[in-house]
Design a protein around this motif. Structure first.
Motif, PDB file in Angstrom:
ATOM      1  N   PRO A  16       2.477 -12.940 -14.887  1.00  0.00           N
ATOM      2  CA  PRO A  16       2.346 -13.469 -13.519  1.00  0.00           C
ATOM      3  C   PRO A  16       1.659 -12.479 -12.588  1.00  0.00           C
ATOM      4  N   ARG A  17       1.294 -12.976 -11.434  1.00  0.00           N
ATOM      5  CA  ARG A  17       0.732 -12.127 -10.395  1.00  0.00           C
ATOM      6  C   ARG A  17       1.865 -11.470  -9.610  1.00  0.00           C
ATOM      7  N   TYR A  18       1.681 -10.194  -9.253  1.00  0.00           N
ATOM      8  CA  TYR A  18       2.672  -9.465  -8.472  1.00  0.00           C
ATOM      9  C   TYR A  18       2.945 -10.201  -7.139  1.00  0.00           C
ATOM     10  N   THR A  23       8.782  -9.039 -18.654  1.00  0.00           N
ATOM     11  CA  THR A  23       9.057  -7.926 -19.559  1.00  0.00           C
ATOM     12  C   THR A  23       8.468  -8.198 -20.935  1.00  0.00           C
ATOM     13  N   THR A  24       8.371  -7.154 -21.749  1.00  0.00           N
ATOM     14  CA  THR A  24       7.870  -7.338 -23.124  1.00  0.00           C
ATOM     15  C   THR A  24       8.808  -8.250 -23.911  1.00  0.00           C
ATOM     16  N   GLY A  25      10.096  -8.167 -23.621  1.00  0.00           N
ATOM     17  CA  GLY A  25      11.044  -9.046 -24.302  1.00  0.00           C
ATOM     18  C   GLY A  25      10.795 -10.511 -23.986  1.00  0.00           C
ATOM     19  N   GLU A  26      10.539 -10.802 -22.699  1.00  0.00           N
ATOM     20  CA  GLU A  26      10.247 -12.176 -22.314  1.00  0.00           C
ATOM     21  C   GLU A  26       8.932 -12.651 -22.907  1.00  0.00           C
ATOM     22  N   LEU A  27       7.937 -11.751 -22.946  1.00  0.00           N
ATOM     23  CA  LEU A  27       6.659 -12.104 -23.567  1.00  0.00           C
ATOM     24  C   LEU A  27       6.839 -12.395 -25.048  1.00  0.00           C
ATOM     25  N   ARG A  41       7.264  -3.754 -29.536  1.00  0.00           N
ATOM     26  CA  ARG A  41       6.456  -2.537 -29.546  1.00  0.00           C
ATOM     27  C   ARG A  41       4.969  -2.868 -29.623  1.00  0.00           C
ATOM     28  N   SER A  42       4.616  -3.882 -30.431  1.00  0.00           N
ATOM     29  CA  SER A  42       3.211  -4.302 -30.537  1.00  0.00           C
ATOM     30  C   SER A  42       2.727  -4.878 -29.212  1.00  0.00           C
ATOM     31  N   ILE A  43       3.598  -5.646 -28.554  1.00  0.00           N
ATOM     32  CA  ILE A  43       3.223  -6.216 -27.262  1.00  0.00           C
ATOM     33  C   ILE A  43       2.992  -5.109 -26.249  1.00  0.00           C
ATOM     34  N   GLN A  44       3.847  -4.079 -26.288  1.00  0.00           N
ATOM     35  CA  GLN A  44       3.684  -2.953 -25.369  1.00  0.00           C
ATOM     36  C   GLN A  44       2.330  -2.281 -25.579  1.00  0.00           C
ATOM     37  N   SER A  51      -4.759  -3.319 -20.313  1.00  0.00           N
ATOM     38  CA  SER A  51      -4.774  -2.823 -18.938  1.00  0.00           C
ATOM     39  C   SER A  51      -6.006  -1.971 -18.645  1.00  0.00           C
ATOM     40  N   VAL A  52      -6.713  -1.538 -19.681  1.00  0.00           N
ATOM     41  CA  VAL A  52      -7.956  -0.796 -19.478  1.00  0.00           C
ATOM     42  C   VAL A  52      -9.049  -1.728 -18.975  1.00  0.00           C
ATOM     43  N   GLU A  53      -9.038  -2.961 -19.451  1.00  0.00           N
ATOM     44  CA  GLU A  53     -10.081  -3.930 -19.099  1.00  0.00           C
ATOM     45  C   GLU A  53      -9.648  -4.924 -18.021  1.00  0.00           C
ATOM     46  N   PHE A  54      -8.347  -5.115 -17.869  1.00  0.00           N
ATOM     47  CA  PHE A  54      -7.829  -6.104 -16.921  1.00  0.00           C
ATOM     48  C   PHE A  54      -6.897  -5.425 -15.929  1.00  0.00           C
ATOM     49  N   PRO A  55      -6.804  -5.967 -14.707  1.00  0.00           N
ATOM     50  CA  PRO A  55      -5.995  -5.329 -13.645  1.00  0.00           C
ATOM     51  C   PRO A  55      -4.497  -5.552 -13.828  1.00  0.00           C
ATOM     52  N   LEU A  56      -3.976  -5.088 -14.955  1.00  0.00           N
ATOM     53  CA  LEU A  56      -2.551  -5.193 -15.229  1.00  0.00           C
ATOM     54  C   LEU A  56      -1.804  -4.028 -14.594  1.00  0.00           C
ATOM     55  N   MET A  57      -0.618  -4.310 -14.087  1.00  0.00           N
ATOM     56  CA  MET A  57       0.226  -3.281 -13.480  1.00  0.00           C
ATOM     57  C   MET A  57       1.549  -3.229 -14.229  1.00  0.00           C
ATOM     58  N   VAL A  58       2.156  -2.036 -14.293  1.00  0.00           N
ATOM     59  CA  VAL A  58       3.441  -1.885 -14.955  1.00  0.00           C
ATOM     60  C   VAL A  58       4.363  -1.044 -14.080  1.00  0.00           C
ATOM     61  N   ASP A  59       5.585  -1.502 -13.953  1.00  0.00           N
ATOM     62  CA  ASP A  59       6.617  -0.752 -13.239  1.00  0.00           C
ATOM     63  C   ASP A  59       7.425   0.011 -14.277  1.00  0.00           C
ATOM     64  N   GLU A  60       7.086   1.282 -14.442  1.00  0.00           N
ATOM     65  CA  GLU A  60       7.733   2.096 -15.458  1.00  0.00           C
ATOM     66  C   GLU A  60       9.090   2.625 -15.004  1.00  0.00           C
ATOM     67  N   SER A  61       9.424   2.407 -13.734  1.00  0.00           N
ATOM     68  CA  SER A  61      10.714   2.886 -13.244  1.00  0.00           C
ATOM     69  C   SER A  61      11.853   1.983 -13.675  1.00  0.00           C
ATOM     70  N   SER A  62      11.532   0.794 -14.157  1.00  0.00           N
ATOM     71  CA  SER A  62      12.561  -0.150 -14.590  1.00  0.00           C
ATOM     72  C   SER A  62      12.640  -0.160 -16.108  1.00  0.00           C
ATOM     73  N   ARG A  63      13.780  -0.525 -16.619  1.00  0.00           N
ATOM     74  CA  ARG A  63      13.976  -0.667 -18.060  1.00  0.00           C
ATOM     75  C   ARG A  63      14.578  -2.039 -18.319  1.00  0.00           C
ATOM     76  N   PRO A  64      13.884  -2.895 -19.076  1.00  0.00           N
ATOM     77  CA  PRO A  64      12.568  -2.662 -19.674  1.00  0.00           C
ATOM     78  C   PRO A  64      11.461  -2.692 -18.618  1.00  0.00           C
ATOM     79  N   HIS A  65      10.258  -2.216 -19.002  1.00  0.00           N
ATOM     80  CA  HIS A  65       9.136  -2.191 -18.079  1.00  0.00           C
ATOM     81  C   HIS A  65       8.777  -3.604 -17.616  1.00  0.00           C
ATOM     82  N   GLN A  66       8.350  -3.677 -16.341  1.00  0.00           N
ATOM     83  CA  GLN A  66       7.963  -4.957 -15.749  1.00  0.00           C
ATOM     84  C   GLN A  66       6.444  -4.998 -15.610  1.00  0.00           C
ATOM     85  N   TRP A  67       5.803  -6.039 -16.159  1.00  0.00           N
ATOM     86  CA  TRP A  67       4.348  -6.166 -16.133  1.00  0.00           C
ATOM     87  C   TRP A  67       3.936  -7.294 -15.186  1.00  0.00           C
TER      88      TRP A  67
END
Length: 335
Positions: A16-18, A23-27, A41-44, A51-67
């Motif tokens: 989704p858009r911010y 999360t990777t689990g939901e994906l 792990r593969s999804i991560q 994220s190198v090619e697309f404007p993906l963002m990740v919140d690494e402060s949360s567990r699991p990470h939020q994309w």
């Protein structure tokens, strides 16, 4: 296209858009439903690569990470936005801008921006369309009441998911705001207001809640208790949105002047309207309409160009209103 590439596209569509995130689990669960068996792990790793090619963002402060995708991003994934689609977005923006709060429109801003760029980029007459089209709402054009963006988002999500919602609401006749639990049944945009149609726990009947009178909203993950016989279109055509004076419909017969009221021929007042040409200056219509305050306002405003033939009681009521208005105007002139 390889199976991996298709999986990448499928996964990107799920992000989704911010400020919404996933999360990777939901994906992993959603991809599984689409027939792709992939470890978290593969999804991560895939998301980090994409994220190198697309404007993906990740919140690494949360567990699991939020994309999520960047709020302002536009996705250049085929099919590209063509001219007709770009034009549709331009027109949608023109119509929606007066109705919705800025934050509600912000979810569509990237699409509006991309549509505008597409129209400017293309060497096509359609590209000049925004310079030639304006949206004007009927009426005096007064300022629309402001709607709380959180309330609107809560209500729309509740409608889509068919959940209850709780609103802090101040009705015109209530001494103070109250927390009410609403069963949303529909949303009606009727200039200049936005109405939530639904039932309220502890109160009888279908209610019309004017959204700008709600100050807070909360989604309740409880299913709506929807009346079996409720139909939004039937509700509107019953006259309920015109401030009903009674539940009984009115059989209206009018003699109208041409060309002042020719629009009634092109836009009938009801489904059963019958139009009869009398002469080159006059026509008559017979139609069933709701017994509403709006009907009275309209008949009063059109008194110069139409005669009420039936019902007689309504003719007398409008005549009395006009006489009272004339008497007040004359009194003001004397003063």
């Amino acid at each position: 296209m390889s199976n991996t590439a298709i999986r990448y596209l499928t996964m990107l569509r799920m992000v989704p858009r911010y400020p919404r995130t996933i999360t990777t689990g939901e994906l992993s669960q959603r991809l599984e439903e689409q027939g792709y068996s992939v470890t978290m792990r593969s999804i991560q790793r895939d998301l980090e690569k994409l994220s190198v090619e697309f404007p993906l963002m990740v919140d690494e402060s949360s567990r699991p990470h939020q994309w999520s995708f960047d709020r302002e991003t536009t996705m250049d994934i085929i099919p590209a936005l063509d001219l007709p689609a770009a034009l549709t977005f331009e027109l949608a923006q023109a119509y929606l801008k007066p109705l919705l709060p800025p934050r509600a429109l912000s979810h569509l801003k990237p699409h509006f921006d991309e549509a505008h760029r597409t129209l400017l980029r293309e060497r096509n007459p359609l590209g000049q369309w925004p310079n030639h089209v304006r949206v004007i709402n009927r009426g005096l054009g007064g300022q629309r009441p402001a709607i709380d963006a959180d309330v609107l988002e809560t209500v729309t999500e509740a409608l889509l998911r068919e959940y209850k919602c709780q609103l802090t609401y101040q009705a015109r006749k209530w001494p103070e705001p109250e927390a009410i639990t609403v069963h949303p049944l529909g949303l009606i945009f009727r200039d200049p207001n936005v109405y939530l149609i639904g039932t309220i726990d502890g109160r009888e009947g279908i209610r019309q809640l004017v959204l700008h009178r709600a100050t807070t909203g909360e989604l309740l993950e409880e299913p709506v208790d929807r009346p079996e016989d409720f139909d939004l279109d039937f509700y509107i055509h019953s006259g309920a949105m015109g401030i009903l004076k009674s539940d009984k419909p009115v059989y209206l017969k009018l003699r109208c002047d041409k060309p002042a009221l020719n629009h009634l021929i092109e836009s009938p007042l009801g489904f059963d309207q019958i139009t009869t040409e009398i002469d080159e200056d006059t026509f008559e219509i017979a139609v069933t309409v709701g017994d509403t305050q709006d009907l009275r306002w309209w008949l009063t405003a059109q008194a110069l160009h139409c005669d009420i033939l039936e019902p007689v009681w309504l003719k007398e009521e409008i005549a009395n209103t006009l006489q009272q208005g004339l008497a007040r105007t004359r009194q003001t002139l004397v003063e």
